[in-house]
Enzyme design. Structure first.
Site, PDB file in Angstrom:
ATOM      1  N   ARG A  15      -5.889  -4.831  -2.303  1.00  0.00           N
ATOM      2  CA  ARG A  15      -7.174  -5.046  -1.162  1.00  0.00           C
ATOM      3  C   ARG A  15      -7.863  -3.761  -0.689  1.00  0.00           C
ATOM      4  O   ARG A  15      -8.380  -4.066  -0.400  1.00  0.00           O
ATOM      5  CB  ARG A  15      -6.097  -5.959   0.573  1.00  0.00           C
ATOM      6  CG  ARG A  15      -6.451  -6.639   1.018  1.00  0.00           C
ATOM      7  CD  ARG A  15      -7.088  -5.538   2.490  1.00  0.00           C
ATOM      8  NE  ARG A  15      -6.652  -4.707   2.837  1.00  0.00           N
ATOM      9  CZ  ARG A  15      -6.606  -3.951   4.023  1.00  0.00           C
ATOM     10  NH1 ARG A  15      -7.563  -3.518   3.573  1.00  0.00           N
ATOM     11  NH2 ARG A  15      -5.424  -3.111   4.438  1.00  0.00           N
ATOM     12  N   ASP A  16      -6.816  -3.179  -0.421  1.00  0.00           N
ATOM     13  CA  ASP A  16      -6.863  -2.041   0.712  1.00  0.00           C
ATOM     14  C   ASP A  16      -8.143  -0.911  -0.638  1.00  0.00           C
ATOM     15  O   ASP A  16      -9.056  -0.575  -0.490  1.00  0.00           O
ATOM     16  CB  ASP A  16      -6.046  -1.216   1.526  1.00  0.00           C
ATOM     17  CG  ASP A  16      -6.492  -0.121   2.433  1.00  0.00           C
ATOM     18  OD1 ASP A  16      -7.889  -0.321   2.660  1.00  0.00           O
ATOM     19  OD2 ASP A  16      -5.858   0.138   3.021  1.00  0.00           O
ATOM     20  N   HIS A 211       0.458   3.825   7.718  1.00  0.00           N
ATOM     21  CA  HIS A 211      -0.234   3.967   6.874  1.00  0.00           C
ATOM     22  C   HIS A 211      -1.265   4.711   7.042  1.00  0.00           C
ATOM     23  O   HIS A 211      -2.356   4.739   8.177  1.00  0.00           O
ATOM     24  CB  HIS A 211      -0.976   2.236   7.961  1.00  0.00           C
ATOM     25  CG  HIS A 211      -2.543   1.328   6.442  1.00  0.00           C
ATOM     26  ND1 HIS A 211      -2.295   0.460   5.665  1.00  0.00           N
ATOM     27  CD2 HIS A 211      -3.668   2.010   6.752  1.00  0.00           C
ATOM     28  CE1 HIS A 211      -3.661  -0.171   5.348  1.00  0.00           C
ATOM     29  NE2 HIS A 211      -4.368   1.334   5.572  1.00  0.00           N
ATOM     30  N   HIS A 213      -3.926   7.245   5.438  1.00  0.00           N
ATOM     31  CA  HIS A 213      -5.292   7.257   4.664  1.00  0.00           C
ATOM     32  C   HIS A 213      -5.185   9.122   3.803  1.00  0.00           C
ATOM     33  O   HIS A 213      -4.913   9.702   4.740  1.00  0.00           O
ATOM     34  CB  HIS A 213      -6.417   7.455   5.001  1.00  0.00           C
ATOM     35  CG  HIS A 213      -6.652   5.281   4.527  1.00  0.00           C
ATOM     36  ND1 HIS A 213      -7.795   5.185   3.705  1.00  0.00           N
ATOM     37  CD2 HIS A 213      -6.524   4.702   5.386  1.00  0.00           C
ATOM     38  CE1 HIS A 213      -7.782   3.444   3.496  1.00  0.00           C
ATOM     39  NE2 HIS A 213      -6.373   3.367   4.634  1.00  0.00           N
ATOM     40  N   CYS A 244     -12.080   2.649   3.816  1.00  0.00           N
ATOM     41  CA  CYS A 244     -12.444   1.773   4.471  1.00  0.00           C
ATOM     42  C   CYS A 244     -14.290   0.995   4.209  1.00  0.00           C
ATOM     43  O   CYS A 244     -15.001   2.234   4.213  1.00  0.00           O
ATOM     44  CB  CYS A 244     -11.878   1.529   5.823  1.00  0.00           C
ATOM     45  SG  CYS A 244     -12.748   0.776   7.085  1.00  0.00           S
ATOM     46  N   ASN A 253      -5.447   5.078   0.685  1.00  0.00           N
ATOM     47  CA  ASN A 253      -4.453   4.897   1.444  1.00  0.00           C
ATOM     48  C   ASN A 253      -3.875   6.497   0.243  1.00  0.00           C
ATOM     49  O   ASN A 253      -4.074   6.631  -1.161  1.00  0.00           O
ATOM     50  CB  ASN A 253      -3.799   3.833   1.110  1.00  0.00           C
ATOM     51  CG  ASN A 253      -4.632   2.927   1.972  1.00  0.00           C
ATOM     52  OD1 ASN A 253      -5.731   2.280   1.542  1.00  0.00           O
ATOM     53  ND2 ASN A 253      -3.381   3.234   3.280  1.00  0.00           N
TER      54      ASN A 253
HETATM   55  P1  HMG Z   1     -18.598 -11.875  12.584  1.00  0.00           P
HETATM   56  O1  HMG Z   1     -19.945 -12.524  11.784  1.00  0.00           O
HETATM   57  O2  HMG Z   1     -18.270 -11.995  13.607  1.00  0.00           O
HETATM   58  O3  HMG Z   1     -18.318 -13.522  12.629  1.00  0.00           O
HETATM   59  O4  HMG Z   1     -17.611 -11.982  11.475  1.00  0.00           O
HETATM   60  P2  HMG Z   1     -18.541 -15.493  13.258  1.00  0.00           P
HETATM   61  O5  HMG Z   1     -16.932 -16.425  13.542  1.00  0.00           O
HETATM   62  O6  HMG Z   1     -19.578 -14.943  14.202  1.00  0.00           O
HETATM   63  O7  HMG Z   1     -19.625 -16.012  12.098  1.00  0.00           O
HETATM   64  C1  HMG Z   1     -20.395 -15.420  11.275  1.00  0.00           C
HETATM   65  C2  HMG Z   1     -20.747 -15.967   9.870  1.00  0.00           C
HETATM   66  O8  HMG Z   1     -19.343 -15.263   9.429  1.00  0.00           O
HETATM   67  C3  HMG Z   1     -20.527 -17.653   9.411  1.00  0.00           C
HETATM   68  O9  HMG Z   1     -20.837 -18.101   8.759  1.00  0.00           O
HETATM   69  C4  HMG Z   1     -18.502 -17.781   9.975  1.00  0.00           C
HETATM   70  O10 HMG Z   1     -18.182 -19.145   9.248  1.00  0.00           O
HETATM   71  C5  HMG Z   1     -18.568 -16.923   9.363  1.00  0.00           C
HETATM   72  P3  HMG Z   1     -22.320 -18.525   9.194  1.00  0.00           P
HETATM   73  O11 HMG Z   1     -22.665 -19.569   9.950  1.00  0.00           O
HETATM   74  O12 HMG Z   1     -23.521 -17.207   9.171  1.00  0.00           O
HETATM   75  O13 HMG Z   1     -22.747 -18.257   6.938  1.00  0.00           O
HETATM   76  N1  HMG Z   1     -16.696 -16.337   8.895  1.00  0.00           N
HETATM   77  C6  HMG Z   1     -15.931 -16.080   8.210  1.00  0.00           C
HETATM   78  N2  HMG Z   1     -15.888 -16.356   6.289  1.00  0.00           N
HETATM   79  C7  HMG Z   1     -15.316 -15.834   5.897  1.00  0.00           C
HETATM   80  N3  HMG Z   1     -13.990 -15.278   6.660  1.00  0.00           N
HETATM   81  C8  HMG Z   1     -13.786 -15.842   7.592  1.00  0.00           C
HETATM   82  C9  HMG Z   1     -14.945 -16.411   8.426  1.00  0.00           C
HETATM   83  N4  HMG Z   1     -14.806 -15.763  10.324  1.00  0.00           N
HETATM   84  C10 HMG Z   1     -16.221 -16.446   9.795  1.00  0.00           C
HETATM   85  N5  HMG Z   1     -12.650 -14.973   7.643  1.00  0.00           N
HETATM   86  C11 HMG Z   1     -15.874 -10.959  10.736  1.00  0.00           C
HETATM   87  C12 HMG Z   1     -16.256 -11.119  11.841  1.00  0.00           C
HETATM   88  C13 HMG Z   1     -13.945 -11.007  11.225  1.00  0.00           C
HETATM   89  C14 HMG Z   1     -15.600 -12.583  10.051  1.00  0.00           C
HETATM   90  C15 HMG Z   1     -16.259  -9.715   9.759  1.00  0.00           C
HETATM   91  O14 HMG Z   1     -16.452  -8.851  11.296  1.00  0.00           O
HETATM   92  C16 HMG Z   1     -15.353  -9.878   8.464  1.00  0.00           C
HETATM   93  O15 HMG Z   1     -15.776 -10.391   8.384  1.00  0.00           O
HETATM   94  N6  HMG Z   1     -15.456  -8.098   8.765  1.00  0.00           N
HETATM   95  C17 HMG Z   1     -14.467  -7.411   8.007  1.00  0.00           C
HETATM   96  C18 HMG Z   1     -13.246  -6.840   8.365  1.00  0.00           C
HETATM   97  C19 HMG Z   1     -12.582  -5.900   7.280  1.00  0.00           C
HETATM   98  O16 HMG Z   1     -12.650  -6.616   5.725  1.00  0.00           O
HETATM   99  N7  HMG Z   1     -12.496  -4.854   7.144  1.00  0.00           N
HETATM  100  C20 HMG Z   1     -11.730  -4.038   6.171  1.00  0.00           C
HETATM  101  C21 HMG Z   1      -9.681  -4.161   6.289  1.00  0.00           C
HETATM  102  S1  HMG Z   1      -9.355  -3.770   7.678  1.00  0.00           S
HETATM  103  C22 HMG Z   1      -9.325  -2.446   7.443  1.00  0.00           C
HETATM  104  O17 HMG Z   1      -9.581  -1.715   6.124  1.00  0.00           O
HETATM  105  C23 HMG Z   1      -8.133  -1.414   8.281  1.00  0.00           C
HETATM  106  C24 HMG Z   1      -6.845  -1.421   7.651  1.00  0.00           C
HETATM  107  O18 HMG Z   1      -6.880  -1.097   6.568  1.00  0.00           O
HETATM  108  C25 HMG Z   1      -5.610  -0.808   8.363  1.00  0.00           C
HETATM  109  C26 HMG Z   1      -6.604   1.297   8.339  1.00  0.00           C
HETATM  110  O19 HMG Z   1      -6.628   1.545   7.816  1.00  0.00           O
HETATM  111  O20 HMG Z   1      -6.676   1.277   9.848  1.00  0.00           O
HETATM  112  C27 HMG Z   1      -6.288  -3.205   7.767  1.00  0.00           C
HETATM  113 MG    MG Z   2      -6.507   0.832   5.435  1.00  0.00          MG
END
Ligand code: HMG
Ligand code: MG
Length: 307
Positions: A15-16, A211, A213, A244, A253
């Site tokens: 995933r990450d 966690h 990086h 990220c 990571n």
């Molecule tokens: P948004 O645009 O604010 O959502 O996105 P919305 O509720 O306004 O909806 C807009 C559209 O997105 C709609 O579709 C929804 O149906 C769809 P449309 O009508 O335009 O066709 N939607 C979704 N589709 C699929 N799955 C969903 C979903 N929710 C709404 N769950 C959202 C909000 C969170 C979805 C968006 O901002 C997003 O996907 N962000 C990606 C975040 C991400 O994956 N980041 C990387 C992971 S975090 C990380 O790496 C850090 C970590 O490792 C720890 C660290 O290292 O610190 C964990």
């Molecule tokens: Mg991470």
């Protein structure tokens, strides 16, 4: 100072690690990687994320990958296969695909929360409450993440009290474990210990995970610093994959191979077979067509080529 006798590693490479790959990795490759990681003894492997494919195209095959992993004849009993769910929509899709453990992910930085999940910290907590209620009703396990626990790419240093506050919100919501993410790998041991000390006042240390990086090459030092405080769960990524998408310049990571090398060298049990882990590392590195980022894997390969 007594270090823990056993450490759990949560493998986040599929995933990450892969979320940041520009080229779409075939679902079959992701599944085989996960199977190899389970065979190597990893007891928790983060499979994918149920986020918007418009935001993170690499995770667009989330349902297919999770279904394949869970229905595989190579699925290992006792292994947890968590998936990221930012909101109820993601949670429902994950459950539909068979998820038995999810992870919600927030941040200690307002700017990062906006860039990453398009909402404020307060809004994100409201969304998480809805996920937590649904997860509790279905008896689905839930992990929590806090990003930017020591530093943010947009705001700089983060107050440990802010990180501790968000960690407590996630714990109080029902997260069985809260993973503290140094998203941009800027932390150094003293800052990391100060942040963990602050969090451990509100969340028991055995419910906290690290966690790290490795952007500045500090991750292994930070893990050692966290071990000194009794932390016994760490996230890592096979071959040091990843970064990220919403933290420019953040590298992957810390590599799982390097963490296992450290832990075994300290006499700490992980349940992981190093040779099988190295084989999984070679597998994904070959598939991606590049060298592993894990220093221990490079040394292992060099030793094999001369013997
Ligand atoms: P948004 O645009 O604010 O959502 O996105 P919305 O509720 O306004 O909806 C807009 C559209 O997105 C709609 O579709 C929804 O149906 C769809 P449309 O009508 O335009 O066709 N939607 C979704 N589709 C699929 N799955 C969903 C979903 N929710 C709404 N769950 C959202 C909000 C969170 C979805 C968006 O901002 C997003 O996907 N962000 C990606 C975040 C991400 O994956 N980041 C990387 C992971 S975090 C990380 O790496 C850090 C970590 O490792 C720890 C660290 O290292 O610190 C964990
Ligand atoms: Mg991470």
């Amino acid at each position: 100072m007594t270090l823990p006798k056993h450490v759990k590693i949560v493998e986040v490479g599929p995933r990450d690690g892969l979320q940041n790959e520009a080229q779409i990795v075939p679902a079959a490759v992701k599944v085989e990687l996960i199977e190899r990681l389970a065979a190597a003894g990893l007891s928790a492997i983060e499979v994918t994320s149920f986020v918007s494919a418009k935001w993170v195209p690499q995770m667009g095959d989330n349902s297919a990958v999770l279904r394949a992993v869970l229905s595989s004849t190579k699925r290992k009993a006792g292994v947890a296969y968590p998936v990221l769910t930012p909101n109820l929509k993601g949670f429902e899709a994950a459950v539909e695909a068979g998820a038995t453990e999810v992870a919600i992910f927030g941040a200690a930085s307002e700017s990062f929360s906006q860039k990453n999940i398009n909402c404020s910290i307060a809004e994100s907590l409201q969304r998480f409450v809805a996920v937590a209620d649904a997860a509790r009703a279905l008896r689905i396990g839930m992990r929590g993440y806090v990003s930017c626990v020591v530093a943010c790419p947009y705001e700089g240093a983060i107050d440990p009290a802010k990180t501790a506050w968000v960690a407590k919100q996630l714990y109080d919501m029902g997260c069985h474990e809260v993973s503290l993410g140094d998203t941009i790998g800027a932390g150094t041991p003293a800052a990391v210990q100060c942040m963990i000390d602050a969090c451990a006042k509100d969340v028991p240390i055995d419910k906290l995970a690290g966690h790290f990086h490795d952007t500045y090459g500090m991750a292994i030092a930070n893990i050692y610093a966290a071990l000194e405080l009794g932390m016994a769960v760490f996230d890592s990524s096979i071959a040091g994959l990843g970064g990220c998408p919403y933290a420019a310049g953040a590298s992957g990571n810390v590599a799982t191979e390097d963490v296992v090398y450290l832990l075994h060298g300290l006499g700490i049990e992980t349940g992981i077979d190093m040779d099988k882990l190295m084989a999984a590392s070679q597998y994904i590195s070959r598939q991606l067509g590049r060298e592993t980022q894990a220093k221990s894997a490079k040394a292992w390969l060099a030793k094999r080529s001369v013997s």
